[in-house]
Design an enzyme around this catalytic site. Sequence first.
Site, mmCIF file in Angstrom:
data_model
loop_
_atom_site.group_PDB
_atom_site.id
_atom_site.type_symbol
_atom_site.label_atom_id
_atom_site.label_comp_id
_atom_site.label_asym_id
_atom_site.label_seq_id
_atom_site.Cartn_x
_atom_site.Cartn_y
_atom_site.Cartn_z
ATOM 1 N N GLU A 153 0.532 -1.154 0.207
ATOM 2 C CA GLU A 153 0.056 0.112 -0.015
ATOM 3 C C GLU A 153 0.917 1.331 -0.012
ATOM 4 O O GLU A 153 0.482 2.346 -0.415
ATOM 5 C CB GLU A 153 -0.857 0.065 1.153
ATOM 6 C CG GLU A 153 -2.124 -1.042 1.031
ATOM 7 C CD GLU A 153 -1.973 -2.464 1.184
ATOM 8 O OE1 GLU A 153 -0.905 -2.668 2.034
ATOM 9 O OE2 GLU A 153 -2.538 -3.252 1.006
ATOM 10 N N HIS A 197 -11.889 -4.081 8.405
ATOM 11 C CA HIS A 197 -12.432 -4.061 7.239
ATOM 12 C C HIS A 197 -13.785 -3.170 7.187
ATOM 13 O O HIS A 197 -14.609 -3.565 6.469
ATOM 14 C CB HIS A 197 -12.523 -5.488 6.720
ATOM 15 C CG HIS A 197 -11.261 -6.128 6.247
ATOM 16 N ND1 HIS A 197 -10.414 -6.479 7.039
ATOM 17 C CD2 HIS A 197 -10.941 -6.259 4.950
ATOM 18 C CE1 HIS A 197 -9.355 -7.066 6.459
ATOM 19 N NE2 HIS A 197 -9.546 -7.008 5.331
#
Lengths: 322, 337
Positions: free
Chosen positions: B63, B131
Site C-alpha cells: 500500500e 475491514h
Amino acid sequence: MSEFSLLDMYRKMLLIRRFEERCNELYMQGRIPSTLHLYIGQEAVAVGACAPLTDADYLFSTHRPHGHALAKGVSPRSIMAELFAKVTGCCKGKGGSMHVGDMRVGMFPAVAIVGANIPLAAGAALAAKRLNDGRVTACFFGDGAANEGAFHEGLNMAAIWKLPVVYFCENNLYAASTPFSTAFNIKQVADRAASYGIPGIVVDGYDVESVAEVAEEAYNRARRGDGPTLVECMTYRLCGHSRSDPRTYRTKEEEAEWQARDVIPTTASRLLDRGLATQERIDQFEAEVKAEIDDAVQFAEESPYPEPHELMEDIFAPEAAL
Amino acid sequence: MSQMSIAQALRQAIREEMLRDERVYCIGEDIGVPGGFGGAFTVTLGLSDEFGRERILDTPISEIGLAGVAIGSACAGMRPIADVQYGDFLFCMMDQLANQAAKMRYMSGGTIKVPMVMRAPVGSTSRGAQHAQSLEAFFTHIPGLKVVAPATAYDAKGLLKAAVRDDNPVIVFEHKLLYGSKGPRSERGALSPIGEVPDDDYIVPIGKGIIRRKGKDVTIVGKLLTLYRALGAADELAKEGIEAEVIDPRTLVPLDKDLILESVRKTGRLVIVEEDNLTGGWAGDIAAIVAEEAFYWLDTPIKRLSAPDAPAPFAPVLEQLYVPSVANVVQAVKSLF
C-alpha cells in the site's frame, strides 16, 4: 563512458562545501532559523550522480538536500533565500531547508520523511516511461532509509515494472546517531538489490569520478528499459547529523580517517597531478565560489518575507478546466 | 440515460475518462488480473480487457508503494485513479497521503500539482474491526486533500469524473453497501441503490451538496449509507407530521456549508447522522460550524448521531447497534420536539 570534466565537478563540490560552511556560520549567527542538515563530506555523491543528468531528468532528495539541489542546478540564490525563509526562495519560503527543490531543473521538493521518496521516485519514473519522454529519475536516501518499508515496496515495484530510476543510497555509516552495524545484519545495503533482481553496486562515495561512472552506466541501463539499479555510495559526514549534534557517538580516529580523504583537497590534488588545473586556477575557483555565495546571501538578506496572505495560498491547485 | 448501480456508474466514469485522456490510468491491488475480481467490489471488472494491463495496473500487496507510485506519477504528468481494497488500508499508506500528496504543492511554493484520485470503500459489512471503518474524518482534517462521498449512481459517475479532472489529490469514499456489486462480490444486506445515469459526459462539481428531500421542521445531514437512513427516517417522520429536510453534502472538502446553514436557518433544528465514531468526528465539525454561524437560528440543541466510540464489531447483532438505523434517526429527531 562520457568524459565528465573533473574540473567542473570539482567546482561544483567546492560550491557545495563553501555554501554549507556559510550556512553553518549564518545559522550560528542566528540569521537562519530552524535547523540544518549539512552535506559537508558527501559532496562527491551528489556531484558525481548528477553529472550525467540534464535539467529534464528528475531528482528526489531527503532532509539533507542542499548538496543535491546545487548539484542539480538549483540556483544558490534561491536556495539561500529559502533558508532565510524569504518569498524569493525556491519554495517561496514555504518549504525551508528540508524541502528545497525546483522543478525547472527537475528537482522535486525534498522529502523529509525518511524513505518516503523511494516509491515517489518510482512513480515519477513510471510517468516518464508511460509518457515516453526519455527522462530518468535519480533518488537519494541514506542508509537509514533502507530499513523503511517504503524502501522495500518502492524498489520492488520499480524492479517488476523495469522503471527508469536509479536509487543512490548514501551510506554515511550512521542513521542520525545509530551505527550501520546495529541496524543491519548484512555488510552492504547493495546486497539487498539481489532480492529485487536488480544490480546492486557499491562505489567509493569519496571519489567523484567513480560515482559519475557508475551513475552513468546505471542511467544508461534505465534509459534502455532494463530497469532500476541500487547504487550504494560509501561516504561520511564531516559534520554532525543536524546543527544540534556534537558527534559523540563517533570516534575521533574514525573521523580523522575520513577527514584525511576529504574530497575537496584530494580532488584538487588530482587536478594538479593530472595537469588539469594550476594552483592559480584552483585559487580562482575559491574566489568565484565565494563571490557566488556572497551574492546569494545578499540576495536572501535583501529579499522580503512572505506576506500574510501567502499562508493560505498554494494549498490547492486551481481546478483544471472541466 | 441508463439505470445502473454505483459500481457500474464508477466503471463507466473510469472508462470514459481513460478514453478521453491517455494520461489517466488505474493502479491498485487485484484490479485487472484476468479472471480476477476487478477490484474488491468489481468496479474495474473488464477494464483490463479493453485498456490492457499497463493502464489497469495491478500492484503487489504494497500500500505504501501503491500510493507513492500514484502520487509520484501524478506529480510527473499522469492522472492516476488509485484503488485501495478496503478503506482501512489507507492507514498503511497514511504517510504518502498525509505528508506527501497533501503537502507537496504547499511545500513547493505552489509549483507542483498532484492530480491523483484515491478510491476507498468504507462502511460496516460484518467483517469486523479492520475491514469496516468509516475514515472520512481522518482525511477531512488534512489540508491539501479534497474529499468526496457519493451516495447515488449519478453522483458516483459525476464526482469521480470531476475528481479525475481536478489538479489536486481527491479521496473518493464509497460505501460497500451501496455499490450494487454482483455475483460473488455482492454484499449481504446491501441497499444497492439503482439510479438513472446519463450516458453522455457530465460532472458533478466538487464542493456542491444537494437537498435530497425538502422539509421545514428539522435538517438531517447524512452521507453515504446514513443518507439513506436519514431519508427512511424522513418518511417515517412525515407520517407523524414532522417534515424533515435531508441534506447530502456529497463533498466533504471543500464543504458546501452554506447549504447546511441555510437549511438550519429555515428549520431551526439539526441532526447529523454518520457511521464514523463520535469523538473527533465529522459530525462534531458540522455541529461546530452551525453553532458558530447559525446559533441564533437554532431552536434546540444540535444532535450528533454517530457510531459509538467502539471498534466496528463483527457480530451482526452488535453491528446493528453500531451503525445508526432509521429508528435511531427517528428517535433522535423526535427528541428535539
